[in-house]
Design a protein around this motif. Structure first.
Motif, PDB file in Angstrom:
ATOM      1  N   SER A  92      -7.380  -5.275   9.426  1.00 31.82           N
ATOM      2  CA  SER A  92      -8.421  -4.487  10.083  1.00 31.82           C
ATOM      3  C   SER A  92      -7.981  -3.996  11.457  1.00 31.82           C
ATOM      4  N   TRP A  96      -7.146  -0.140  12.472  1.00 28.27           N
ATOM      5  CA  TRP A  96      -7.901   0.546  13.525  1.00 28.27           C
ATOM      6  C   TRP A  96      -6.949   1.154  14.546  1.00 28.27           C
ATOM      7  N   GLN A  99      -5.177   4.188  12.872  1.00 29.71           N
ATOM      8  CA  GLN A  99      -6.114   5.279  12.632  1.00 29.71           C
ATOM      9  C   GLN A  99      -6.438   6.019  13.923  1.00 29.71           C
ATOM     10  N   ASN A 100      -6.446   5.294  15.020  1.00 35.46           N
ATOM     11  CA  ASN A 100      -6.815   5.889  16.305  1.00 35.46           C
ATOM     12  C   ASN A 100      -5.608   6.263  17.160  1.00 35.46           C
ATOM     13  N   GLN A 177     -15.721   0.435   8.172  1.00 35.86           N
ATOM     14  CA  GLN A 177     -14.758   0.723   9.231  1.00 35.86           C
ATOM     15  C   GLN A 177     -13.968  -0.525   9.592  1.00 35.86           C
ATOM     16  N   PRO A 178     -12.685  -0.378   9.926  1.00 37.21           N
ATOM     17  CA  PRO A 178     -11.941  -1.514  10.482  1.00 37.21           C
ATOM     18  C   PRO A 178     -12.437  -1.810  11.892  1.00 37.21           C
ATOM     19  N   TYR A 179     -12.239  -3.035  12.330  1.00 32.92           N
ATOM     20  CA  TYR A 179     -12.648  -3.387  13.692  1.00 32.92           C
ATOM     21  C   TYR A 179     -11.417  -3.488  14.593  1.00 32.92           C
ATOM     22  N   PRO A 180     -11.582  -3.175  15.887  1.00 33.20           N
ATOM     23  CA  PRO A 180     -10.457  -3.252  16.831  1.00 33.20           C
ATOM     24  C   PRO A 180     -10.315  -4.645  17.423  1.00 33.20           C
TER      25      PRO A 180
END
Length: 247
Positions: A92, A96, A99-100, A177-180
């Motif tokens: 996760s 994240w 992806q960002n 959504q994945p978490y940061p």
């Protein structure tokens, strides 16, 4: 100035003074963190076929730690196999991050393909991830009750922070959504569907000093989460009798 152009100029002016140009030309280059006026992190992924030569020249832990820029820039050099291992070990958070990330260059589109694959892996893993996180959160809330009953002053804030972290992580997972990592978790989680409801509760929970009120707010957090998770993710039995699902 456009951020991508700014990083491209940085690569030309700084990194090409530190590393042989051919390694940079064939590599994936990502801006994986940009916290303005605090830090900027760049990741250079050397092709697997070239990485052995790179390590022979610079060693396996080579970095460029630049404090001459307007704020610190830290550049790490790895390869695609390292990125795969990163995604496997902390799916996760790593997903994240990537992806960002801002893609500065991806000559063979290997980064895009790898990211797409692990996004699919993440979606398949979501039910199990949510189940484990929920059981862990309920276990920690149970520990909190016991710590409060014994007035364990150091343990209480540690457990409260863990409960809050897990609640925010679940709110993002339930939103597909994945978490940061923790630095960004609160501000990202508060914009998820569940996060809009539980964020004010989490904020109140962490700030509350009264033991009885702390337990009351924790129950409100759990009730809100049950309402969300019962719709798509977890059975009512697991939500209410979570202790039967402990490993």
């Amino acid at each position: 100035m456009n951020k991508k152009i700014e990083v491209e100029i940085y690569v030309q002016k700084k990194l090409k003074m530190e590393v042989t140009e051919s390694f940079l030309t064939s590599s994936i280059i990502l801006l994986i963190e940009d916290d303005p006026n605090i830090v900027r992190d760049i990741l250079v992924l050397i092709p697997n076929t070239e990485y052995g030569k790179f390590v022979d020249c610079y060693g396996p832990h080579f970095v460029v730690d630049d404090h001459d820029y307007e704020y610190p820039v830290f550049t790490k050099f790895r390869n695609l196999e390292w990125m795969k291992d990163d995604l496997k070990s902390r799916l996760s958070i790593a997903l994240w991050i990537y992806q960002n990330s801002l893609v500065i260059q991806d000559p063979q589109r290997e980064f895009v393909r790898l990211l797409n694959y692990y996004q699919s892996v993440f979606q398949q893993a979501l039910p199990v991830l949510i189940k484990h996180k929920y059981i862990e959160m309920r276990t920690e809330r149970h520990n909190l009750r016991q710590a409060i009953s014994r007035d364990r002053k150091i343990a209480i804030p540690i457990i409260k922070a863990t409960v809050a972290k897990l609640a925010m992580e679940i709110s993002l997972l339930a939103d597909n959504q994945p978490y940061p990592y923790k630095k960004w978790l609160p501000e990202v989680a508060r914009n998820s569907h569940m996060g809009r409801v539980i964020y004010p509760l989490v904020e109140a929970f962490l700030g509350e000093k009264n033991s009885e009120k702390t337990i009351v707010i924790s129950e409100e957090i759990i009730e809100s989460m049950r309402n969300f998770l019962s719709k798509n993710w977890l059975s009512s039995d697991l939500l209410n009798r979570w202790w039967l699902y402990l490993k």
